[in-house]
Design a protein around this motif. Structure first.
Motif, mmCIF file in Angstrom:
data_model
loop_
_atom_site.group_PDB
_atom_site.id
_atom_site.type_symbol
_atom_site.label_atom_id
_atom_site.label_comp_id
_atom_site.label_asym_id
_atom_site.label_seq_id
_atom_site.Cartn_x
_atom_site.Cartn_y
_atom_site.Cartn_z
ATOM 1 N N UNK A 1 -26.732 11.867 -35.413
ATOM 2 C CA UNK A 1 -27.356 11.483 -34.301
ATOM 3 C C UNK A 1 -26.180 11.332 -33.219
ATOM 4 N N UNK A 2 -26.363 11.998 -32.141
ATOM 5 C CA UNK A 2 -25.451 11.911 -31.039
ATOM 6 C C UNK A 2 -26.008 11.342 -29.739
ATOM 7 N N UNK A 3 -24.936 11.025 -28.891
ATOM 8 C CA UNK A 3 -25.180 10.572 -27.554
ATOM 9 C C UNK A 3 -25.691 11.610 -26.660
ATOM 10 N N UNK A 4 -25.694 12.696 -27.054
ATOM 11 C CA UNK A 4 -25.833 13.820 -26.132
ATOM 12 C C UNK A 4 -27.067 13.643 -25.388
ATOM 13 N N UNK B 1 -20.027 11.545 -29.486
ATOM 14 C CA UNK B 1 -19.885 10.083 -29.909
ATOM 15 C C UNK B 1 -21.214 9.889 -30.580
ATOM 16 N N UNK B 2 -20.936 9.258 -31.856
ATOM 17 C CA UNK B 2 -22.406 8.946 -32.672
ATOM 18 C C UNK B 2 -23.046 7.820 -32.129
ATOM 19 N N UNK B 3 -24.359 8.141 -32.160
ATOM 20 C CA UNK B 3 -25.332 6.960 -31.674
ATOM 21 C C UNK B 3 -25.281 5.728 -32.822
ATOM 22 N N UNK C 1 -15.878 -5.369 -23.731
ATOM 23 C CA UNK C 1 -17.528 -4.906 -24.073
ATOM 24 C C UNK C 1 -17.154 -3.248 -24.682
ATOM 25 N N UNK C 2 -17.637 -2.967 -25.770
ATOM 26 C CA UNK C 2 -17.282 -1.260 -26.220
ATOM 27 C C UNK C 2 -18.409 -0.525 -26.608
ATOM 28 N N UNK C 3 -19.675 -1.274 -26.498
ATOM 29 C CA UNK C 3 -20.890 -0.624 -26.848
ATOM 30 C C UNK C 3 -21.382 0.617 -25.949
ATOM 31 N N UNK C 4 -21.070 1.805 -26.288
ATOM 32 C CA UNK C 4 -21.471 3.095 -25.267
ATOM 33 C C UNK C 4 -22.674 3.317 -25.528
ATOM 34 N N UNK C 5 -23.520 2.900 -26.350
ATOM 35 C CA UNK C 5 -24.934 3.425 -26.553
ATOM 36 C C UNK C 5 -25.532 2.905 -28.054
ATOM 37 N N UNK C 6 -26.451 2.146 -28.102
ATOM 38 C CA UNK C 6 -26.980 1.581 -29.186
ATOM 39 C C UNK C 6 -28.472 1.569 -29.159
#
Length: 683
Positions: free
Chosen positions: A380-383, A406-408, A482-487
């Motif tokens: 599962x990716x950020x794409x 980058x992994x989701x 803060x490091x959360x790119x996408x959750x």
């Protein structure tokens, strides 16, 4: 006798020595102030963590001081050469009267010692008193109280300052002796008549080289903007090389280009003394283009250091409230697959190590972050969240595309809501085909906000989910940045169906009673367990408290600010002093030209205006290009800095410009007054 002559010479030439003396005093003052930082601990209420930050800052400043001493050493040697040049004729007369070169050298040695001694005394006195204010600033930046107002004197900084500057002056005196031994009497007596050689005479070539310089600088700007300082790749290296080459070509060709441009506007060129001023500037820049280029690059570094240093410091301090919603956080080691009982195992293991979390905690707030694979191997990716929205990020389009892989990460709705409830936020609900998107990474927030606005759907294992709510920007644990790119937040039962490779538990805790004391007790206990080797196979990889984040943030912010101010001020006064000395030297060499202007009927008012115009032009030319360099550099660096938090770079730039302009204008005024006095003496 020699001492009497030397003292008389210093007294007689006090106006010539003013800029040199003040610059030297300022440099010594700065050197003592920043090297006395370690001694400030005596009046500040610091804990062990803050003391270690102070020690780190002191070590960094000590290393930087070596570099600063070298810069100031070159400045002193350069200034000393100016003063010697002003007195070539005087030294020639000494030799003509029968003095030996070693006797002349002895007089200059005593003069150098006198100026150095008085500057050292003045600088140290100013440094000792101003360092008291620095101690109060340190207390404010570390957010601590002063034990009591106590006069702080750093013996180490005092001795270090004397030692460094004693070495510099010994080198200067040796350099003077060698220089005098090479002088010839005829050259000393005719020094004022010696003309400077013009290196570039062809106006067409000047225009061609000027266009080439603009091209080099433009390409350098494009490459660094493309690179965004995110890696030391070929684009980064070429931007530095082309930027330096372009700067040197710019000043090598500038005077000829400006002169050719001015000639085409005859009304301007022949107005007043414009012709004279432009010719003077042309002569000076053409022969000093190397130093002008170096000064421009140093000004660029000074302005960038001020702006990015203070900007970086402010960004470190931003978002602290969001990052410290809980009293304490444990970070567990990453576990393979699902770990439904991870929290219970974790607490049980910590209890066996003497950490009674269940007894000390008012509430425990676990949240497990799930992930499948790493980068290209992840399922599962950020794409889907980023694709087509690259332009909304400050990152370049290519860099955002790299983030597609980058992994989701995923979290359970129940754990997410428990965190939100604890911090006073409204709990959220989801249907079986809905998800919530969370992101707090500054450079991707605009992109993810667009994703939420577009109601972007995602497909996981053949099932499609639609987004609910606007973008959430929560932080799941106590953290320094803060490091959360996408959750993605999903219902618990859906999370259980995903193909998960690993899971990491973040155990957030709010303590009973005095949270600060409990956190400190846990930190001390964990350190002791590590020291005694009892933490092998421990269930956590990191623990951090709210207080530690604040202390690290304020400490790091202080270090960055002090380093930026220290380097920026030294570079700035060095550049301004060199420009001032060059202009004073130029005007000293051209006294006869100004006298000739008066003889042909030019009023003193016009002469003064010509001197003023020449000084302003000479000071502003390197500053103008440095400001353009700084604009591009700061704008690019702000993208990198913003990864640490929100940054108001415009405020930092304004503050930096005020400091730069204040010091710069001060040196320009001093140069103008010195030049006027010099010409009036010869009337």
């Amino acid at each position: 006798m020699y001492s009497k002559i030397a003292f008389s010479n210093v007294k007689k030439s006090i106006r010539d020595y003013t800029i040199y003396f003040l610059t030297l005093t300022f440099g010594i003052c700065l050197f003592y102030m920043f090297n006395s930082v370690q001694a400030q601990q005596a009046v500040l209420k610091l804990n062990e963590s803050q003391k270690s930050m102070m020690h780190l800052m002191s070590v960094i400043i000590n290393w930087i001081s070596v570099f600063v001493a070298v810069i100031l050493g070159f400045l002193i040697i350069y200034a000393n050469q100016f003063l010697m040049k002003r007195r070539h004729k005087e030294m020639g007369i000494y030799l003509l009267l029968g003095m030996e070169k070693r006797q002349v050298s002895k007089i200059l040695l005593i003069e150098t010692l006198l100026i150095g001694f008085f500057a050292l005394i003045a600088g140290l006195i100013a440094g000792v008193f101003l360092s008291q204010g620095l101690a109060m600033l340190t207390a404010k930046m570390f957010a601590v109280q002063m034990k009591e107002f106590k006069f702080v004197f750093s013996q180490t900084a005092f001795i270090q300052t004397i030692m460094y500057f004693a070495i510099i002056f010994i080198i200067v005196m040796i350099f003077n002796g060698i220089t005098i031994s090479k002088y010839k009497l005829i050259n000393l007596l005719n020094a004022a008549k010696k003309n400077q050689k013009t290196r570039l005479k062809n106006p067409v070539l000047s225009v061609i080289l000027f266009v080439m310089s603009i091209a080099c600088i433009g390409i350098a700007y494009h490459l660094i903007t493309k690179n965004q300082m995110l890696g030391v790749d070929n684009d980064f290296k070429m931007s530095i090389i082309l930027g330096v080459i372009g700067t040197f070509l710019f000043f090598f060709s500038l005077s000829g280009f400006l002169l050719e441009l001015a000639k085409r506007n005859k009304k301007f060129y022949y107005n007043g003394l414009n012709l004279f001023v432009l010719r003077q500037i042309n002569s000076k820049i053409t022969t000093t283009f190397v130093s002008m280029s170096m000064l421009c690059l140093m000004l660029f570094l000074a302005i960038s250091a001020f702006a990015t240093g203070s900007g970086l410091a402010s960004s470190v301090k931003t978002d602290l409230e969001d990052l410290t919603k809980f009293d304490y956080s444990f970070y567990s080691l990453s576990q393979k697959g699902y770990q439904d009982e991870l929290q219970q195992k974790f607490v049980k293991k910590m209890n066996s190590l003497g950490l009674s979390i269940e007894e000390d905690a008012k509430e425990t707030l676990p949240i497990t972050v799930y992930q499948n694979g790493v980068f290209k191997q992840c399922r599962y990716k950020m794409e889907p969240l980023l694709k087509g929205r690259e332009k909304y990020s400050d990152y370049t389009k290519d860099y955002v595309k790299n983030l597609y892989e980058v992994p989701l990460t995923f979290v359970k709705l129940s754990e997410y809501n428990k965190l939100r409830k604890a911090i006073g936020e409204k709990e959220l609900t989801l249907k079986t085909d809905e998800y919530i998107l969370n992101c707090n990474y500054a450079n991707l927030i605009p992109t993810m906000e667009k994703t939420a606005k577009d109601k972007q759907k995602i497909t996981l294992d053949g099932k499609t989910y639609k987004i609910k709510y606007e973008l959430q920007k929560d932080t799941f644990m106590v953290a320094p940045v803060k490091t959360d790119m996408g959750t993605v937040v999903l219902n618990d039962n859906i999370i259980q169906t995903l193909k998960i490779d690993n899971s990491t538990l973040y155990l957030n805790i709010n303590w009973k009673g005095n949270a600060k004391k409990v956190s400190e007790r846990y930190n001390n206990h964990l350190k002791e367990l590590i020291r005694t080797g009892k933490m092998q196979n421990s269930p956590y990889s990191m623990a951090i408290s709210k207080e530690e984040v604040y202390e690290q943030s304020t400490g790091l912010s202080t270090i960055m600010t002090y380093i930026a101010i220290y380097i920026g001020l030294v570079f700035l006064i060095t550049c301004a002093a060199v420009l001032a000395l060059q202009q004073l030297s130029e005007n000293a060499d051209n006294i006869e030209k100004y006298q000739l202007l008066r003889k042909i009927g030019t009023s003193q008012k016009m002469v003064n205006r010509a001197i003023k115009a020449q000084i302003i032009l000479y000071f502003c030319l390197p500053l103008s290009l440095a400001l353009v360099h700084s604009y591009v550099g700061i704008k690019t660096a702000s993208i990198l800095i913003s990864t640490l938090g929100q940054i108001n770079i415009s405020e930092a730039v304004v503050q930096s410009l005020i400091i730069v302009i204040a010091i710069y204008v001060g040196y320009m005024i001093a140069t103008y007054i010195g030049s006027k006095n010099m010409l009036q003496e010869k009337r």
